[in-house]
Design a protein around this motif. Structure first.
Motif, PDB file in Angstrom:
ATOM      1  N   PHE A   1       0.819  -1.216   0.000  1.00  0.00           N
ATOM      2  CA  PHE A   1       0.000   0.000   0.000  1.00  0.00           C
ATOM      3  C   PHE A   1       0.852   1.264   0.000  1.00  0.00           C
ATOM      4  O   PHE A   1       0.479   2.276  -0.585  1.00  0.00           O
ATOM      5  CB  PHE A   1      -0.935   0.003   1.213  1.00  0.00           C
ATOM      6  CG  PHE A   1      -2.130  -0.899   1.053  1.00  0.00           C
ATOM      7  CD1 PHE A   1      -3.128  -0.594   0.148  1.00  0.00           C
ATOM      8  CD2 PHE A   1      -2.252  -2.057   1.798  1.00  0.00           C
ATOM      9  CE1 PHE A   1      -4.235  -1.414  -0.005  1.00  0.00           C
ATOM     10  CE2 PHE A   1      -3.344  -2.888   1.658  1.00  0.00           C
ATOM     11  CZ  PHE A   1      -4.339  -2.575   0.749  1.00  0.00           C
ATOM     12  N   LEU A   2       2.016   1.217   0.656  1.00  0.00           N
ATOM     13  CA  LEU A   2       2.836   2.411   0.771  1.00  0.00           C
ATOM     14  C   LEU A   2       3.701   2.685  -0.460  1.00  0.00           C
ATOM     15  O   LEU A   2       3.873   3.836  -0.869  1.00  0.00           O
ATOM     16  CB  LEU A   2       3.740   2.304   2.003  1.00  0.00           C
ATOM     17  CG  LEU A   2       3.073   2.375   3.379  1.00  0.00           C
ATOM     18  CD1 LEU A   2       4.124   2.261   4.479  1.00  0.00           C
ATOM     19  CD2 LEU A   2       2.279   3.663   3.530  1.00  0.00           C
ATOM     20  N   PHE A   3       4.269   1.627  -1.055  1.00  0.00           N
ATOM     21  CA  PHE A   3       5.341   1.831  -2.023  1.00  0.00           C
ATOM     22  C   PHE A   3       4.998   1.465  -3.466  1.00  0.00           C
ATOM     23  O   PHE A   3       5.640   1.957  -4.394  1.00  0.00           O
ATOM     24  CB  PHE A   3       6.580   1.033  -1.603  1.00  0.00           C
ATOM     25  CG  PHE A   3       7.065   1.340  -0.216  1.00  0.00           C
ATOM     26  CD1 PHE A   3       7.276   2.644   0.178  1.00  0.00           C
ATOM     27  CD2 PHE A   3       7.322   0.322   0.692  1.00  0.00           C
ATOM     28  CE1 PHE A   3       7.727   2.947   1.451  1.00  0.00           C
ATOM     29  CE2 PHE A   3       7.768   0.603   1.976  1.00  0.00           C
ATOM     30  CZ  PHE A   3       7.975   1.926   2.357  1.00  0.00           C
ATOM     31  N   THR A   4       4.039   0.574  -3.679  1.00  0.00           N
ATOM     32  CA  THR A   4       3.776   0.090  -5.041  1.00  0.00           C
ATOM     33  C   THR A   4       2.862   1.061  -5.789  1.00  0.00           C
ATOM     34  O   THR A   4       1.777   1.381  -5.308  1.00  0.00           O
ATOM     35  CB  THR A   4       3.124  -1.299  -4.998  1.00  0.00           C
ATOM     36  OG1 THR A   4       3.982  -2.188  -4.275  1.00  0.00           O
ATOM     37  CG2 THR A   4       2.923  -1.841  -6.408  1.00  0.00           C
ATOM     38  N   PRO A   5       3.302   1.545  -6.954  1.00  0.00           N
ATOM     39  CA  PRO A   5       2.469   2.499  -7.712  1.00  0.00           C
ATOM     40  C   PRO A   5       1.205   1.824  -8.236  1.00  0.00           C
ATOM     41  O   PRO A   5       1.195   0.647  -8.551  1.00  0.00           O
ATOM     42  CB  PRO A   5       3.385   2.939  -8.859  1.00  0.00           C
ATOM     43  CG  PRO A   5       4.366   1.819  -9.013  1.00  0.00           C
ATOM     44  CD  PRO A   5       4.581   1.258  -7.635  1.00  0.00           C
ATOM     45  N   ASP A   6       0.156   2.598  -8.312  1.00  0.00           N
ATOM     46  CA  ASP A   6      -1.149   2.088  -8.726  1.00  0.00           C
ATOM     47  C   ASP A   6      -1.641   2.914  -9.916  1.00  0.00           C
ATOM     48  O   ASP A   6      -1.810   4.123  -9.805  1.00  0.00           O
ATOM     49  CB  ASP A   6      -2.129   2.204  -7.569  1.00  0.00           C
ATOM     50  CG  ASP A   6      -3.363   1.335  -7.766  1.00  0.00           C
ATOM     51  OD1 ASP A   6      -3.450   0.667  -8.808  1.00  0.00           O
ATOM     52  OD2 ASP A   6      -4.219   1.329  -6.868  1.00  0.00           O
ATOM     53  N   GLU A   7      -1.848   2.268 -11.063  1.00  0.00           N
ATOM     54  CA  GLU A   7      -2.250   2.980 -12.271  1.00  0.00           C
ATOM     55  C   GLU A   7      -3.730   3.348 -12.228  1.00  0.00           C
ATOM     56  O   GLU A   7      -4.561   2.611 -11.709  1.00  0.00           O
ATOM     57  CB  GLU A   7      -1.983   2.108 -13.495  1.00  0.00           C
ATOM     58  CG  GLU A   7      -0.501   1.834 -13.683  1.00  0.00           C
ATOM     59  CD  GLU A   7      -0.055   2.150 -15.086  1.00  0.00           C
ATOM     60  OE1 GLU A   7      -0.902   2.505 -15.905  1.00  0.00           O
ATOM     61  OE2 GLU A   7       1.138   2.031 -15.354  1.00  0.00           O
ATOM     62  N   VAL A   8      -4.050   4.497 -12.790  1.00  0.00           N
ATOM     63  CA  VAL A   8      -5.431   4.968 -12.865  1.00  0.00           C
ATOM     64  C   VAL A   8      -5.782   5.211 -14.324  1.00  0.00           C
ATOM     65  O   VAL A   8      -5.108   5.988 -14.997  1.00  0.00           O
ATOM     66  CB  VAL A   8      -5.624   6.278 -12.072  1.00  0.00           C
ATOM     67  CG1 VAL A   8      -7.068   6.741 -12.173  1.00  0.00           C
ATOM     68  CG2 VAL A   8      -5.211   6.087 -10.620  1.00  0.00           C
ATOM     69  N   PRO A   9      -6.817   4.550 -14.860  1.00  0.00           N
ATOM     70  CA  PRO A   9      -7.249   4.854 -16.238  1.00  0.00           C
ATOM     71  C   PRO A   9      -7.684   6.305 -16.335  1.00  0.00           C
ATOM     72  O   PRO A   9      -8.637   6.719 -15.684  1.00  0.00           O
ATOM     73  CB  PRO A   9      -8.428   3.898 -16.461  1.00  0.00           C
ATOM     74  CG  PRO A   9      -8.263   2.828 -15.430  1.00  0.00           C
ATOM     75  CD  PRO A   9      -7.626   3.494 -14.255  1.00  0.00           C
ATOM     76  N   SER A  10      -7.004   7.074 -17.148  1.00  0.00           N
ATOM     77  CA  SER A  10      -7.183   8.528 -17.127  1.00  0.00           C
ATOM     78  C   SER A  10      -8.547   8.997 -17.629  1.00  0.00           C
ATOM     79  O   SER A  10      -9.181   9.843 -17.018  1.00  0.00           O
ATOM     80  CB  SER A  10      -6.091   9.196 -17.965  1.00  0.00           C
ATOM     81  OG  SER A  10      -6.098   8.678 -19.280  1.00  0.00           O
ATOM     82  N   GLU A  11      -9.051   8.410 -18.743  1.00  0.00           N
ATOM     83  CA  GLU A  11     -10.231   8.992 -19.359  1.00  0.00           C
ATOM     84  C   GLU A  11     -11.543   8.483 -18.766  1.00  0.00           C
ATOM     85  O   GLU A  11     -12.592   9.077 -18.975  1.00  0.00           O
ATOM     86  CB  GLU A  11     -10.228   8.743 -20.878  1.00  0.00           C
ATOM     87  CG  GLU A  11     -10.367   7.279 -21.297  1.00  0.00           C
ATOM     88  CD  GLU A  11      -9.032   6.568 -21.289  1.00  0.00           C
ATOM     89  OE1 GLU A  11      -8.977   5.397 -21.700  1.00  0.00           O
ATOM     90  OE2 GLU A  11      -8.036   7.192 -20.884  1.00  0.00           O
ATOM     91  N   ILE A  12     -11.533   7.404 -18.015  1.00  0.00           N
ATOM     92  CA  ILE A  12     -12.809   6.864 -17.523  1.00  0.00           C
ATOM     93  C   ILE A  12     -12.790   6.640 -16.022  1.00  0.00           C
ATOM     94  O   ILE A  12     -13.612   5.933 -15.489  1.00  0.00           O
ATOM     95  CB  ILE A  12     -13.150   5.544 -18.247  1.00  0.00           C
ATOM     96  CG1 ILE A  12     -11.977   4.570 -18.190  1.00  0.00           C
ATOM     97  CG2 ILE A  12     -13.546   5.793 -19.669  1.00  0.00           C
ATOM     98  CD1 ILE A  12     -12.301   3.223 -18.809  1.00  0.00           C
TER      99      ILE A  12
END
Length: 465
Positions: free
Chosen positions: A223-234
């Protein structure tokens, strides 16, 4: 332009802390599979909590069937919601809470507590659903976390780290918590630190709360260190709309597989052999415990040995995946699992390998003292060595064969292929166990799934379609 930027971000992978945090999820989650599903709680539930071993195995199989059905129905819906509404970590958090509640409630599975059967069954299902769904969302982060060309290694190292975590929890249970009924001392010659009564199987039941505590502590780095991708357009999409779209997208994607036969064959093969592999974890320890009436100490030491073998197998398998490719790695691993499962099936207390008569009433005592126990131990080590590579290489095989730029949606199908029929092997085991009144039906079913899986997988090509 945004999609292009996202692809570039994915290709670079995460930094060391991000990759380490991602692997720590496996470390945090593995005690469920080691302590609860395989070596400690499942055999206790089957042979001591329930009235008899056959009825207990059938009941356990039906809890896994129920969990598998829930996973099969909900996986594509939740996957689409996560993809369309935001990052995956919140979903991991939600299912972590479900898992923690389920495992904590296992403490109430006291021997003879018939009034607790319903609660314990619900707890088992909650724990299974919680940890499996949390794992689905963690696995979905693999393509964005791994460095270019190192996905197989990261996947394999994650499995290996998980097995080490499971090994350590086994040592904690056996060395500090679980006492022998005869001596009142643990494997290390100590009085149990929490004063657990072996006659009430308190250590067997405490593995549930222990797994919950372990997860809470060691999932923090992810939770602290691993990046989490976010779908930008939706990313602002509504949950209900996303669920409906998820069902439609899954239907379209499944229909599209008819035009991509290589990927379709991989998903079918993986679905079948993964069902067999999951059932092997769930019922292998139960069968060994039944044949020789092993105590928690013997089962735990068996688990320690297998966990060491599994960690080694997963570590070496990660290198083999990158060196020789995931297809060869998976084939060798599945053959090894089939041979190992056949070896264990051949031991029934009277004979082994269908040709060796086992001596009876020899008076031998101690760990794995009889010939039959030694044979089960040898083939159990084989299961440990080959299980990790079969699982880890499957993740990288998918990346090798799918079209570029379509990783996320195919990982959704990958999750679905591991869950869509997850109920089938436990269901068949439960039905056949009751029909034949024989616990060996668990291994017969498992071997059948592994054989069918490898036959289908042999025709899969390791090339992008």
């Amino acid at each position: 332009m945004k999609d292009s930027l996202a692809q570039k971000t994915v290709s670079r992978g995460a930094d060391f802390k991000g990759r380490f945090g991602w692997m720590m999820f496996d470390w945090a989650a593995q005690p469920y599979f080691t302590l609860i599903l395989t070596f400690i709680f499942a055999p206790y539930f089957t042979n001591h909590f329930m009235a008899d071993g056959v009825q207990g195995q059938a009941a356990w199989s039906f809890t896994q069937t129920a969990a598998g059905l829930i996973l099969a129905i909900m996986a594509p819906i939740l996957g689409s919601i996560a993809d369309r509404t935001g990052p995956r970590k919140p979903w991991i958090m939600v299912f972590a809470v479900v898992y923690i509640i389920g495992t904590s409630l296992l403490w109430f599975a006291a021997p003879g507590a018939e009034n607790m059967i319903s609660l314990v069954v619900v707890a088992i299902i909650l724990a299974a659903v919680g940890i499996e769904f949390a794992g689905v969302f963690n696995n979905a982060m693999l393509p964005s976390v791994a460095l270019p060309g190192k996905m197989g290694k990261l996947s394999g190292f994650g499995w290996a780290l998980g097995y080490v975590g499971g090994l350590i929890t086994l040592v904690i249970v056996l060395g500090l918590l679980s006492a022998s009924k005869e001596t009142g001392l643990t494997m290390l010659g100590l009085a149990p630190v929490l004063g657990f009564d072996p006659n009430l199987y308190e250590a067997d039941r405490f593995v549930g709360p222990l797994a919950a505590i372990w997860f809470v502590i060691f999932v923090i780095p992810m939770f602290l260190f691993t990046p989490d991708e976010v779908p930008s357009e939706i990313k602002k999409a509504k949950v209900v709309d996303s669920a409906i779209a998820g069902l439609k997208d899954t239907g379209v994607l499944l229909a599209g597989l008819l035009g991509r036969p290589n990927i379709l064959k991989f998903f079918v093969a993986r679905m079948v052999y993964y069902d067999g592999l999951s059932a092997l974890f769930a019922f292998g320890g139960i069968y060994a415990s039944f044949v020789f009436n092993w105590t928690i100490t013997t089962l735990g030491i068996f688990g320690i040995i297998l966990s060491v073998a599994a960690a080694l197998g997963a570590y070496v398998g990660g290198w083999c995946d990158d060196w020789f490719g995931p297809k060869k790695t998976i084939i060798v691993a599945l053959v090894g699992l089939i041979v190992s499962a056949l070896g264990i099936l051949s031991v029934d207390g009277q004979s082994a390998l269908w040709m060796i008569d086992l001596p009876q009433d020899t008076g031998e005592t101690g760990l794995f003292a009889t010939l039959g126990e030694k044979i089960i131990l040898i083939f159990g080590i084989g299961i440990g060595l080959f299980a990790g590579p079969a699982q880890a290489a499957s993740r990288t095989m998918l990346v090798k064969i799918i079209p570029e730029g379509e990783t996320t949606k195919y990982f959704g199908l990958f999750a679905l292929s591991g869950k869509a029929t997850a109920f089938l092997a436990p269901l068949l085991i439960g039905i056949l166990t009751l029909a034949f009144d024989d616990q060996r039906m668990s291994l017969v079913t498992i071997i059948g799934f592994l054989v069918v899986g490898i036959v289908v997988f042999l025709s899969v090509k390791e090339e992008r379609e």
